[in-house]
Motif scaffolding. Structure first.
Motif, mmCIF file in Angstrom:
data_model
loop_
_atom_site.group_PDB
_atom_site.id
_atom_site.type_symbol
_atom_site.label_atom_id
_atom_site.label_comp_id
_atom_site.label_asym_id
_atom_site.label_seq_id
_atom_site.Cartn_x
_atom_site.Cartn_y
_atom_site.Cartn_z
ATOM 1 N N GLN A 48 -5.575 3.982 -9.598
ATOM 2 C CA GLN A 48 -5.513 3.767 -8.149
ATOM 3 C C GLN A 48 -4.067 3.761 -7.625
ATOM 4 O O GLN A 48 -3.854 3.575 -6.436
ATOM 5 N N LYS A 49 -3.128 3.908 -8.574
ATOM 6 C CA LYS A 49 -1.685 3.943 -8.225
ATOM 7 C C LYS A 49 -1.279 2.713 -7.399
ATOM 8 O O LYS A 49 -0.670 2.815 -6.328
ATOM 9 N N ILE A 50 -1.633 1.553 -7.920
ATOM 10 C CA ILE A 50 -1.360 0.316 -7.179
ATOM 11 C C ILE A 50 -0.121 -0.371 -7.740
ATOM 12 O O ILE A 50 -0.053 -0.680 -8.931
ATOM 13 N N THR A 51 0.841 -0.592 -6.869
ATOM 14 C CA THR A 51 2.003 -1.394 -7.255
ATOM 15 C C THR A 51 1.767 -2.828 -6.792
ATOM 16 O O THR A 51 1.887 -3.774 -7.562
ATOM 17 N N ASN A 52 1.430 -2.972 -5.528
ATOM 18 C CA ASN A 52 1.100 -4.295 -4.996
ATOM 19 C C ASN A 52 -0.278 -4.206 -4.349
ATOM 20 O O ASN A 52 -0.488 -3.388 -3.452
ATOM 21 N N GLY A 53 -1.187 -5.034 -4.811
ATOM 22 C CA GLY A 53 -2.543 -4.912 -4.285
ATOM 23 C C GLY A 53 -3.451 -6.026 -4.747
ATOM 24 O O GLY A 53 -2.986 -7.114 -5.123
ATOM 25 N N TYR A 54 -4.726 -5.713 -4.760
ATOM 26 C CA TYR A 54 -5.750 -6.732 -4.990
ATOM 27 C C TYR A 54 -6.786 -6.165 -5.954
ATOM 28 O O TYR A 54 -7.109 -4.973 -5.889
#
Ligand SMILES: Cc1ncc(COP(=O)(O)O)c(C=O)c1O
Length: 301
Positions: free
Chosen positions: A89-95
């Motif tokens: 999901q290419k998440i650096t900052n998330g949930y």
């Protein structure tokens, strides 16, 4: 406006494999939907690392146990899936939202034969409250719904059914122009907000309700530990609304809200305290250190 949650791009880990986001559906006749036999977690990703991942997964297992079912995947599998999902999901900052629920084999109160489904979704996520408000402080209104006695609900869990009164309370507060609601417990003591724990600064000490009928949040536990390291006294105690009349400050803690100052509770205005800022700083430093320490372990798979 953000796109709705059932119509986004990417993948969701669903019963052991990755499926396209829009294909992650369940049948209308699912026990989890009708009878709330559903548990979930809320985890925050900082710099590609899930903060306190082990603690969240432990709590997910605990919530499932209390609802009388076992998760069909062990901790290692769930952690591997989470790491892969964050990458995909290419998440650096998330949930991250793991969820488990009873399926459709039986459709009545009894659901002994129902399959347990398990999924994990993850998305990029900004602050829960407007970032400017987090320091300036949000406004809370007392809710009319109360947190139930532990003998009447599985209060130590993140079971979906417990959130019915949270949504009702938050909607009511928002309708009246507040940011969130503060809930009392079944005896009239201050409990927590609709999705976060609460602390008060009274005479340079932290006072926070004993979590005897609501979630003992992972962030709450972390903030208590940090405060004690900073030699700030912490008192876990029963608090009535009249006990906070002279509080200098208040703040919420939670995965979603992180540490968010409270400026007002139903007309009671807090002037604020440097203690809140010190704890926000200490918390940010702790998160950064945790992420550095766990980066390799979480991103190896
Ligand atoms: C009802 C409720 N209370 C408290 C919290 C704070 O818990 P944590 O710090 O583990 O996120 C949450 C969030 O998970 C919550 O939903």
């Amino acid at each position: 406006m953000l796109s709705p949650f059932d119509n986004r791009q990417g993948f969701i880990w669903y019963n052991g494999s990755f499926v396209a986001w829009t294909d992650a559906t369940l049948h209308l006749l699912s026990h989890g939907l009708h009878y709330a036999s559903c548990v979930f977690e809320g985890e925050r990703v900082y710099d590609g690392v899930v903060f306190k991942l082990h603690e969240h997964t432990q709590r997910l297992h605990h919530s499932a146990d209390v609802l009388g079912f076992s998760l069909p995947y062990d901790t290692e599998t769930l952690h591997r899936a989470t790491a892969q999902l964050i990458k995909k999901q290419k998440i650096t900052n998330g949930y991250v939202r793991p969820v488990a629920w009873r399926g459709s084999e039986m459709m009545a109160i009894s659901a002994q034969q129902n399959r347990i489904h398990c999924a994990i979704a993850a998305w990029v996520w900004p602050s829960y409250f407007d970032p400017n408000l987090r320091k300036k402080g949000i406004r809370l209104q007392y809710a009319t719904w109360r947190r139930p006695h532990p003998s009447t609900a599985p209060t130590s869990t993140k079971a979906a059914g417990l959130y019915m009164i949270c949504t009702l309370s938050k909607h009511h507060a928002e309708k009246n122009g507040y940011d969130d609601a503060l809930m009392l417990d079944h005896q009239g003591y201050i409990a927590e907000s609709t999705g976060a724990n609460i602390f008060f600064v009274i005479d340079d000490a932290l006072h926070t309700p004993e979590p005897d009928c609501f979630l003992d949040g992972i962030t709450r536990q972390c903030v208590i530990q940090l405060a004690r390291q900073l030699n700030i006294p912490v008192l876990e105690r029963k608090l009535k609304p009249e006990d906070i009349k002279n509080a200098q400050a208040a703040f919420l803690t939670g995965t979603a809200v992180e540490i968010t100052a409270v400026a007002e509770i139903d007309g009671l205005i807090f002037k604020g305290s440097p203690l809140t800022d010190r704890l926000i700083e200490a918390f940010n430093a702790h998160v950064a250190a945790y992420c550095t320490q766990h980066k390799n372990e979480q991103t190896a798979s």
